[in-house]
Design a protein around this motif. Sequence first.
Motif, PDB file in Angstrom:
ATOM      1  N   HIS A   1      13.437  -7.587  -7.042  1.00 13.16           N
ATOM      2  CA  HIS A   1      12.676  -6.343  -6.863  1.00 13.16           C
ATOM      3  C   HIS A   1      11.262  -6.470  -7.407  1.00 13.16           C
ATOM      4  CE1 HIS A   1      16.561  -3.720  -6.567  1.00 13.16           C
ATOM      5  NE2 HIS A   1      16.573  -4.742  -5.769  1.00 13.16           N
ATOM      6  N   GLU A   2      11.132  -7.091  -8.572  1.00 12.22           N
ATOM      7  CA  GLU A   2       9.805  -7.176  -9.189  1.00 12.22           C
ATOM      8  C   GLU A   2       8.822  -7.981  -8.336  1.00 12.22           C
ATOM      9  OE1 GLU A   2      12.675 -10.041 -11.371  1.00 12.22           O
ATOM     10  OE2 GLU A   2      12.662  -7.965 -10.595  1.00 12.22           O
ATOM     11  N   ASP A   3       9.333  -8.953  -7.553  1.00 15.88           N
ATOM     12  CA  ASP A   3       8.445  -9.726  -6.683  1.00 15.88           C
ATOM     13  C   ASP A   3       7.913  -8.863  -5.542  1.00 15.88           C
ATOM     14  OD1 ASP A   3       8.992 -11.832  -8.311  1.00 15.88           O
ATOM     15  OD2 ASP A   3      10.154 -12.994  -6.847  1.00 15.88           O
ATOM     16  N   VAL A   4       8.757  -7.948  -5.041  1.00 17.61           N
ATOM     17  CA  VAL A   4       8.330  -7.058  -3.963  1.00 17.61           C
ATOM     18  C   VAL A   4       7.219  -6.136  -4.450  1.00 17.61           C
ATOM     19  CG1 VAL A   4       9.047  -5.221  -2.387  1.00 17.61           C
ATOM     20  CG2 VAL A   4      10.604  -7.131  -2.888  1.00 17.61           C
ATOM     21  N   TRP A   5       7.436  -5.501  -5.608  1.00 15.92           N
ATOM     22  CA  TRP A   5       6.434  -4.561  -6.112  1.00 15.92           C
ATOM     23  C   TRP A   5       5.151  -5.270  -6.526  1.00 15.92           C
ATOM     24  CZ3 TRP A   5       8.576  -1.085  -3.793  1.00 15.92           C
ATOM     25  CH2 TRP A   5       9.897  -0.703  -3.963  1.00 15.92           C
ATOM     26  N   ALA A   6       5.244  -6.522  -6.921  1.00 17.37           N
ATOM     27  CA  ALA A   6       4.055  -7.265  -7.331  1.00 17.37           C
ATOM     28  C   ALA A   6       3.109  -7.521  -6.159  1.00 17.37           C
ATOM     29  CB  ALA A   6       4.463  -8.591  -7.979  1.00 17.37           C
ATOM     30  N   VAL A   7       3.640  -7.516  -4.944  1.00 17.90           N
ATOM     31  CA  VAL A   7       2.821  -7.783  -3.756  1.00 17.90           C
ATOM     32  C   VAL A   7       2.001  -6.560  -3.345  1.00 17.90           C
ATOM     33  CG1 VAL A   7       2.959  -8.263  -1.271  1.00 17.90           C
ATOM     34  CG2 VAL A   7       4.354  -9.581  -2.872  1.00 17.90           C
ATOM     35  N   LEU A   8       2.517  -5.374  -3.593  1.00 13.86           N
ATOM     36  CA  LEU A   8       1.928  -4.147  -3.040  1.00 13.86           C
ATOM     37  C   LEU A   8       0.448  -3.954  -3.365  1.00 13.86           C
ATOM     38  CD1 LEU A   8       4.880  -1.637  -3.548  1.00 13.86           C
ATOM     39  CD2 LEU A   8       4.361  -3.114  -1.593  1.00 13.86           C
ATOM     40  N   PRO A   9      -0.031  -4.220  -4.606  1.00 15.04           N
ATOM     41  CA  PRO A   9      -1.455  -4.007  -4.880  1.00 15.04           C
ATOM     42  C   PRO A   9      -2.380  -4.946  -4.116  1.00 15.04           C
ATOM     43  CG  PRO A   9      -0.168  -4.108  -6.915  1.00 15.04           C
ATOM     44  CD  PRO A   9       0.714  -4.597  -5.819  1.00 15.04           C
ATOM     45  N   HIS A  10      -1.833  -5.999  -3.518  1.00 13.38           N
ATOM     46  CA  HIS A  10      -2.663  -7.017  -2.867  1.00 13.38           C
ATOM     47  C   HIS A  10      -2.696  -6.904  -1.351  1.00 13.38           C
ATOM     48  CE1 HIS A  10      -2.918  -9.087  -6.753  1.00 13.38           C
ATOM     49  NE2 HIS A  10      -1.606  -8.904  -6.869  1.00 13.38           N
ATOM     50  N   VAL A  11      -2.079  -5.852  -0.807  1.00 14.86           N
ATOM     51  CA  VAL A  11      -2.082  -5.657   0.644  1.00 14.86           C
ATOM     52  C   VAL A  11      -2.654  -4.283   0.949  1.00 14.86           C
ATOM     53  CG1 VAL A  11      -0.105  -7.200   1.003  1.00 14.86           C
ATOM     54  CG2 VAL A  11       0.293  -4.750   0.633  1.00 14.86           C
ATOM     55  N   SER A  12      -2.930  -4.048   2.241  1.00 14.81           N
ATOM     56  CA  SER A  12      -3.497  -2.751   2.641  1.00 14.81           C
ATOM     57  C   SER A  12      -2.470  -1.644   2.439  1.00 14.81           C
ATOM     58  CB  SER A  12      -3.919  -2.812   4.110  1.00 14.81           C
ATOM     59  OG  SER A  12      -2.783  -2.943   4.944  1.00 14.81           O
ATOM     60  N   GLN A  13      -2.960  -0.406   2.461  1.00 17.96           N
ATOM     61  CA  GLN A  13      -2.086   0.752   2.260  1.00 17.96           C
ATOM     62  C   GLN A  13      -1.004   0.817   3.330  1.00 17.96           C
ATOM     63  OE1 GLN A  13      -4.251   4.451   2.149  1.00 17.96           O
ATOM     64  NE2 GLN A  13      -2.423   5.697   1.807  1.00 17.96           N
TER      65      GLN A  13
ATOM     66  N   ALA B   1       3.051   0.427   2.738  1.00 20.70           N
ATOM     67  CA  ALA B   1       4.008   1.453   3.167  1.00 20.70           C
ATOM     68  C   ALA B   1       5.127   0.832   4.008  1.00 20.70           C
ATOM     69  CB  ALA B   1       3.285   2.531   3.965  1.00 20.70           C
ATOM     70  N   MET B   2       4.765  -0.128   4.875  1.00 17.92           N
ATOM     71  CA  MET B   2       5.770  -0.788   5.717  1.00 17.92           C
ATOM     72  C   MET B   2       6.754  -1.584   4.865  1.00 17.92           C
ATOM     73  SD  MET B   2       3.171  -2.019   8.748  1.00 17.92           S
ATOM     74  CE  MET B   2       4.386  -2.904   9.709  1.00 17.92           C
TER      75      MET B   2
END
Length: 282
Positions: free
Chosen positions: A213-225, A229-230
């Motif tokens: 799970h932590e790897d998924v959330w770590a990616v979010l700040p580095h991609v577009s909004q 969301a996807m």
Amino acid sequence: MDRISTPETLMTAKKRFPKYRLHKPRNRAVVTIDGRDIYLGTYESKKSYKRYDRLIAEWLVGGRHLPDDSETATDPNATTVADIAAAYWCMAEDMYQGSGELTCIRHAMRPLVHLYGDLPAAEFSPRKLKAIRNHVIWHGAPDPKKGRPKRRDRPLSRKTVNDYIGRIKRAFAWAAEEEKMPGEVSAALQAVKNLRRGRSAALEPKTVEPIPHEDVWAVLPHVSQQVAAMIQIQFWTGMRAGEVVIMRTGDLDMSDDVWTYVPRQHKTQHLGHIRHVDIGPK
């Protein structure tokens, strides 16, 4: 009984394959198998390489012995394997439009046509299907426009090879159903079983574990909004990536706290199934 090979034995055996060579007096390609010279056509031509690849594949399936009927005269007016593959592709384009299955079918048809495209479909047999299977393990299904298939450094996975052979079987079953060829051919092909774990040179795929799970959330700040969301929607709903990409507002029933998404296209659509995906509440 088929000989069981391992990647190590096959790599060693590669050095002892009958050699494709030039017969200078006739400028023809020739290979010597079981003590007899087999002329393949014009040296370094596509046709000669195709015949060579076919002979080697059948030689391996035969336990390093070439079957007596591997090179027989054929009826030039007969429906060929290439004809069956082309007809099946036309059907698949309509049935699987917009689906990734089309790409899988294209890849499965490539080695079939490469090795046996000019063979009358009525002469295709389980042994020839197994020859394709052996060829696919080490050559895969490269684009024919890029030239002759080259031997891979690593074999394909067992699941991928089994999937290729399964799609070839379905192509012949469809052709039999449409009366494009004798039904006996398709029935005989069903006798070819899937490769079993540890019983072939095919690579055993590693088990794919869930992403932490932590790897998924770590990616979010580095991609577009939008991409973030996807990712979150896919994570919480278990949707396939393709279903997330094609999602539209019009596909959502937002009349309740839990929204319902009905994808326009999905994996089991051709079976008459309707897929519902519940979204929310957050």
